[in-house]
Design a protein around this motif. Structure first.
Motif, mmCIF file in Angstrom:
data_model
loop_
_atom_site.group_PDB
_atom_site.id
_atom_site.type_symbol
_atom_site.label_atom_id
_atom_site.label_comp_id
_atom_site.label_asym_id
_atom_site.label_seq_id
_atom_site.Cartn_x
_atom_site.Cartn_y
_atom_site.Cartn_z
ATOM 1 N N SER A 450 0.838 -1.203 0.000
ATOM 2 C CA SER A 450 0.000 0.000 0.000
ATOM 3 C C SER A 450 0.867 1.244 0.000
ATOM 4 N N GLU A 451 0.269 2.361 -0.418
ATOM 5 C CA GLU A 451 0.976 3.633 -0.392
ATOM 6 C C GLU A 451 1.351 4.004 1.038
ATOM 7 N N ARG A 452 0.508 3.580 1.984
ATOM 8 C CA ARG A 452 0.762 3.893 3.394
ATOM 9 C C ARG A 452 2.062 3.240 3.872
ATOM 10 N N THR A 453 2.231 1.952 3.607
ATOM 11 C CA THR A 453 3.443 1.279 4.071
ATOM 12 C C THR A 453 4.671 1.769 3.310
ATOM 13 N N LYS A 454 4.493 2.091 2.033
ATOM 14 C CA LYS A 454 5.621 2.640 1.264
ATOM 15 C C LYS A 454 6.082 3.964 1.860
ATOM 16 N N HIS A 455 5.135 4.810 2.253
ATOM 17 C CA HIS A 455 5.486 6.115 2.812
ATOM 18 C C HIS A 455 6.156 5.960 4.174
ATOM 19 N N ILE A 456 5.692 5.013 4.979
ATOM 20 C CA ILE A 456 6.300 4.770 6.289
ATOM 21 C C ILE A 456 7.750 4.338 6.123
ATOM 22 N N VAL A 457 7.988 3.408 5.206
ATOM 23 C CA VAL A 457 9.342 2.886 5.003
ATOM 24 C C VAL A 457 10.257 3.960 4.421
ATOM 25 N N GLU A 458 9.722 4.774 3.525
ATOM 26 C CA GLU A 458 10.550 5.800 2.881
ATOM 27 C C GLU A 458 10.800 7.012 3.780
ATOM 28 N N SER A 459 9.820 7.369 4.629
ATOM 29 C CA SER A 459 9.907 8.638 5.351
ATOM 30 C C SER A 459 10.008 8.525 6.864
ATOM 31 N N ASP A 460 9.533 7.428 7.439
ATOM 32 C CA ASP A 460 9.402 7.375 8.897
ATOM 33 C C ASP A 460 10.276 6.326 9.572
ATOM 34 N N MET A 461 11.177 5.687 8.840
ATOM 35 C CA MET A 461 11.890 4.556 9.423
ATOM 36 C C MET A 461 12.782 4.971 10.595
ATOM 37 N N ASN A 462 13.488 6.087 10.471
ATOM 38 C CA ASN A 462 14.338 6.522 11.584
ATOM 39 C C ASN A 462 13.514 6.836 12.821
ATOM 40 N N GLU A 463 12.381 7.460 12.607
ATOM 41 C CA GLU A 463 11.503 7.788 13.726
ATOM 42 C C GLU A 463 10.940 6.516 14.360
ATOM 43 N N LEU A 464 10.620 5.532 13.531
ATOM 44 C CA LEU A 464 10.116 4.260 14.048
ATOM 45 C C LEU A 464 11.202 3.544 14.853
ATOM 46 N N ILE A 465 12.442 3.628 14.385
ATOM 47 C CA ILE A 465 13.557 3.026 15.128
ATOM 48 C C ILE A 465 13.718 3.722 16.478
ATOM 49 N N ALA A 466 13.527 5.061 16.494
ATOM 50 C CA ALA A 466 13.593 5.794 17.763
ATOM 51 C C ALA A 466 12.535 5.291 18.725
ATOM 52 N N THR A 467 11.338 5.087 18.222
ATOM 53 C CA THR A 467 10.248 4.570 19.054
ATOM 54 C C THR A 467 10.604 3.191 19.579
ATOM 55 N N LEU A 468 11.186 2.369 18.728
ATOM 56 C CA LEU A 468 11.548 1.004 19.110
ATOM 57 C C LEU A 468 12.593 1.004 20.215
ATOM 58 N N TYR A 469 13.694 1.734 19.996
ATOM 59 C CA TYR A 469 14.792 1.724 20.962
ATOM 60 C C TYR A 469 14.364 2.274 22.319
ATOM 61 N N ASN A 470 13.374 3.165 22.320
ATOM 62 C CA ASN A 470 13.020 3.835 23.566
ATOM 63 C C ASN A 470 11.694 3.390 24.143
ATOM 64 N N SER A 471 11.167 2.300 23.623
ATOM 65 C CA SER A 471 9.994 1.675 24.226
ATOM 66 C C SER A 471 10.419 1.001 25.532
ATOM 67 N N ASN A 472 9.656 1.208 26.605
ATOM 68 C CA ASN A 472 9.981 0.554 27.878
ATOM 69 C C ASN A 472 10.017 -0.955 27.720
ATOM 70 N N MET A 473 9.100 -1.463 26.913
ATOM 71 C CA MET A 473 9.031 -2.898 26.674
ATOM 72 C C MET A 473 10.322 -3.399 26.024
ATOM 73 N N ILE A 474 10.829 -2.644 25.048
ATOM 74 C CA ILE A 474 12.068 -3.029 24.380
ATOM 75 C C ILE A 474 13.272 -2.780 25.284
ATOM 76 N N GLN A 475 13.256 -1.665 26.022
ATOM 77 C CA GLN A 475 14.366 -1.386 26.939
ATOM 78 C C GLN A 475 14.563 -2.537 27.915
ATOM 79 N N ASN A 476 13.440 -3.077 28.428
ATOM 80 C CA ASN A 476 13.539 -4.181 29.388
ATOM 81 C C ASN A 476 14.038 -5.464 28.727
#
Length: 648
Positions: A450-476
Motif C-alpha cells: 500500500s501507499e501507506r506502508t511505502k510512505h512509512i518505510v521511505e519517510s518514517d523509518m528513523n523515527e520508528l527506530i527511535a520509538t523502538l529503541y526507547n519503548s519501555n518494553m524493548i528497553q527491558n
C-alpha cells in the motif's frame, strides 16, 4: 572513550546547492508536498527549514487561495529567521514579506502582541505574521476558531507540541484541525518518540503527510564538513574529576553541564562552572561588556570562554547579544551552558559538543548534536561526546544508573540509524536495475502492498527506530536473555501497531520486516571479497549479501551491539553489576519462597563452597534459584529502606 558512530561524508555539495527557483535539496522535497493540507517536515538543523516554510506559505497564500500565514516559533530569537527575505532574485515567483507591526517577536508587551494578533486576522491587506508559541497559545484563547478558516498555521520546532492534555499548544492544534479548514505545516529537526510523552497521538499523526530529510542526506551534501563522530565516555565518582580527560581545548567546544536535579550534578551549578574554567586554565582578563573571559591554558594558549549558566538577566543579555554578533572563528573558543544553546543556537564554528549526564530525551540529544554540525569553511570534523556515570556497585539505586546507561546506548545507536546511509531492500533481483550501491535483495521479504506502508518505510523509518529503541518494553528486553525471535516477531509488531493503529495485520508485517532489517544492518560493516561477492556483518558473523533472508535476520538480536559497546567501554565489575540488575528484573518469586530458600539452603551452600555466594549465571538451576532468592531479598530490603526514607 568509545566512538559509537563515526561516519565520513562525500561532500557532494548537493544539500547546499540551489536550483533555478533558489531551492536547496530539502526545500525542493518539501515544496513538492505543498498541496497537502497537513504537512509534517522533519529535517536537521541548518537544512533550510525556515526558507522551506516561506516557499510553502507563499504558494498556499498566492496560488492556493489561503488568506493568511501565521508562523509560530518557540522563542523570540528564532523569529529573526522569518524576517523579510528576497526570494524572487533567486528564481522564486515572489518575496517573503512580514510587516514590522506583525512581527510580534520584536514586541515586548504580551497584551499588545495578542491585540495585534487579533488585528492581523481582520486586516484585509496583511498576509504574514510571526510570533512565539507563547503568543499563539494566548491569542488562541481569545479568538473564535472560525477566524482561522482558510489560513495557514505553521509551527516551527514542532517537538514543543505534545499529546499531553496539559500541553495547550497541542490541544489548540487538535481543535483547529477538527473545527476549521486551516492548513498546518509543522517543522522540527528532532521528531522522535523517545520522549516520555509523544508529540502527536497516533490517530492525529495519520492526518499529516510527512516529508523527511535526514542527517545523512544533509551532511553528505555539505561542502566542508567531512565526518561526524558520536561517542560516550564513562566516569566514576564526580564528573569534574574526569573532565580533563574528556575536554579537548584545541577544539571549539560547547559544554552542557547537567541539570541541578540530575544524578550527575553536584547541586551547585556555579561551582561547577568555576571548576570547569579552572580545568581549562587561568582567567587572565574579563570583558564585562561582552561578559566573556580570556583564559590561559597550561600550554600558554589564550582562549575566549563564555558562561551561559549565569542567571543575572543583564549579564546574560550582554553575552547573548555578543554571541549573535559573532562573525569570525576567533570570536569564541568555549561556551559553557546549562539549559540554553540547544535548538536555534547558531555557532557555526563549533566543532565539539561535550554533554555531561544522560539526557532522557532524544529530542534534546539531536538538538545538541545539531549545534556542531553546521557546515563552514575550515571545519572538516564534528564530534558529540556524552560524559556519563558508570553504574557503581556501592550506589543505593543501581537500577537508575543501569537504566541511564541503557538510555545513552540506545540514543547513540539511534543516531547511527539517523546518520548512516539507508539500505534499499528489494524483494526480487528484477527490481534492482538502476538502484544505488546499497541495494540488497532479501529472500522472503514481503512487498509493500500500500501507499501507506511505502510512505512509512521511505519517510518514517528513523523515527520508528527511535520509538523502538526507547519503548519501555524493548528497553527491558535489551540484554534480557529473551530469544531474538521473540523481540523481532512479538515485541516489534506491538510497537508498530501502537504507532500506526490504522495498519492491517499484513501491513504491520511488511513494516516489521523492514524494521528488523534496518535495525540489524544499518551501520554494519561490509566487505567485498576477491571474487566480487559482498559480505555484511550481521550479529557476530559475516553473511553473504546475496544469501540474506528474513528467517536469518529474525534470528539475530538487534540490540546485541549495545552490549558489545558496554563490554568495550566499562570494567568487568560494572558489567557484572549491570547483569545482576537485569537478572533481578526477571525474577519471578514471592517473599515466602525467597525466605524459605535463604533460611534452609543459602547458608549451607555458602559454608559448603568456602564462602562463595551462589550466582545467577550458575548452570545448576537450583543454585541459580538460590542466587535469585538473595537478589530478591536484597531488592525488597532496599525498597523498604527507600520507602522509610520517603516517609521520614
Amino acid at each position: 572513550m568509545e566512538n559509537l558512530v563515526d561516519i565520513t561524508y562525500n561532500q557532494t555539495g548537493a544539500s547546499s546547492n540551489t536550483d533555478e527557483m533558489g531551492m536547496r535539496e530539502m526545500q525542493r522535497k518539501a515544496y513538492a508536498a505543498r498541496h497537502h493540507q497537513y504537512i509534517l517536515l522533519k529535517a536537521p538543523p541548518a537544512s533550510g527549514k525556515s526558507r522551506a516554510l516561506m516557499f510553502l506559505a507563499l504558494d498556499k497564500t498566492e496560488k492556493q487561495g489561503l488568506r493568511k500565514a501565521i508562523v509560530a516559533v518557540p522563542e523570540k530569537t528564532i523569529g529573526k529567521s522569518f524576517t523579510n527575505t528576497e526570494l524572487k532574485k533567486h528564481g522564486f515567483f515572489t518575496d517573503w514579506r512580514v510587516s514590522s507591526y506583525y512581527n510580534l517577536c520584536d514586541a515586548d508587551n504580551e497584551k499588545e502582541k495578542t491585540k495585534r494578533f487579533k488585528e492581523f486576522l481582520d486586516d484585509p491587506t496583511a498576509k504574514n505574521l510571526v510570533c512565539t508559541h507563547s503568543t499563539l497559545r494566548n491569542a488562541l484563547t481569545q479568538i473564535d476558531n472560525s477566524k482561522l478558516n482558510n489560513c495557514l498555521l505553521a509551527i516551527d520546532e514542532f517537538h514543543h507540541v505534545s499529546a499531553d492534555a496539559n500541553n495547550m499548544l497541542g490541544e489548540n492544534l487538535r481543535r483547529i484541525m477538527v473545527e476549521t479548514s486551516a492548513h498546518v505545516v509543522a517543522m522540527t529537526g528532532s521528531y522522535f518518540r523517545g520522549d516520555a510523552v509523544p508529540i502527536l497521538s497516533a490517530e492525529d499523526e495519520t492526518n499529516f503527510y510527512s516529508v523527511t530529510y535526514n542527517y545523512y542526506q544533509q551532511l553528505n551534501g555539505y561542502k566542508h564538513l567531512k565526518s561526524l563522530g558520536i561517542g560516550y565516555a564513562f566516569y566514576t565518582g564526580r564528573y569534574l574529576d574526569a573532565l580533563h580527560e574528556a575536554l579537548d581545548t584545541t577544539k571549539k567546544t560547547l559544554i552542557h553541564i547537567p541539570s541541578v536535579n540530575s544524578r550527575a550534578s553536584t547541586g551547585d551549578k556555579y561551582d561547577e562552572v568555576d571548576r570547569i574554567i579552572k580545568t581549562i586554565g587561568e582567567v587572565i582578563e574579563t570583558d564585562y561588556e561582552r561578559r566573556t573571559m580570556k583564559v590561559r591554558t597550561p600550554d600558554g594558549r589564550v582562549l575566549i570562554v563564555a558562561d551561559l549558566v549565569e542567571d543575572d538577566s543583564k549579564d546574560r543579555q550582554r553575552l547573548q547579544s555578543y554571541l549573535q554578533r559573532m562573525n569570525k572563528r576567533e570570536d569564541m573558543d568555549i561556551i559553557i551552558a546549562l539549559g540554553t544553546a540547544k535548538e536555534g543556537f547558531d555557532w557555526e564554528w563549533c566543532e565539539r559538543c561535550l554533554t555531561i549526564g544522560v539526557r532522557g530525551s532524544l529530542t534534546e540529544v539531536v538538538q545538541i548534536i545539531g549545534r556542531c554540525t553546521r557546515d563552514c569553511e575550515g571545519k572538516e570534523r564534528a564530534e558529540f561526546l556524552n560524559l556519563i556515570a558508570c553504574p557503581d556497585a556501592t550506589q543505593q539505586n543501581v537500577e537508575v544508573a543501569v537504566n541511564d546507561m541503557l538510555k545513552a546506548i540506545s540514543a547513540s545507536l539511534l543516531m547511527e540509524q539517523v546518520l548512516a546511509p539507508q539500505w534499499n531492500f528489494k524483494t526480487t533481483k528484477d527490481d534492482t536495475e538502476g538502484d544505488n550501491p546499497y541495494t540488497i535483495v532479501v529472500e522472503g521479504l514481503k512487498p509493500l502492498s500500500s501507499e501507506r506502508t511505502k510512505h512509512i518505510v521511505e519517510s518514517d523509518m528513523n523515527e520508528l527506530i527511535a520509538t523502538l529503541y526507547n519503548s519501555n518494553m524493548i528497553q527491558n528486553a535489551i540484554g534480557d536473555g529473551i530469544a531474538p525471535e521473540v523481540v523481532t516477531q512479538v515485541l516489534m509488531p506491538k510497537v508498530i501497531q501502537e504507532k500506526y493503529p490504522d495498519l492491517s495485520h499484513d501491513e504491520v508485517e511488511e513494516v516489521r520486516q523492514r524494521l528488523v532489517l534496518e535495525t540489524n544492518t544499518k551501520g554494519s560493516e561490509m566487505e567485498v571479497r576477491s571474487d566480487g561477492s559482498r559480505f555484511m556483518k550481521i550479529g557476530a558473523s559475516f553473511v553473504n549479501i546475496d544469501e540474506l533472508n528474513i528467517n536469518l535476520i529474525d534470528s539475530v538480536n538487534p540490540f546485541q551491539r549495545a552490549y558489545e559497546i558496554l563490554s568495550k567501554s566499562v570494567t568487568a565489575e560494572i558489567l557484572k553489576t549491570i547483569q545482576t540488575v537485569i537478572e533481578e528484573k526477571r525474577i519471578d518469586m514471592d517473599v515466602a519462597e525467597a525466605v524459605t530458600l535463604y533460611k534452609n539452603h543459602v547458608t549451607r551452600y555458602i559454608a559448603e563452597h568456602g564462602g562463595r555466594m551462589p550466582e545467577t549465571t550458575d548452570s545448576d538451576p537450583f543454585v541459580k534459584r538460590l542466587a535469585q532468592a538473595i537478589a530478591f531479598i536484597a531488592r525488597k530490603k532496599q525498597e523498604f529502606i527507600t520507602q522509610k526514607n520517603k516517609e521520614q
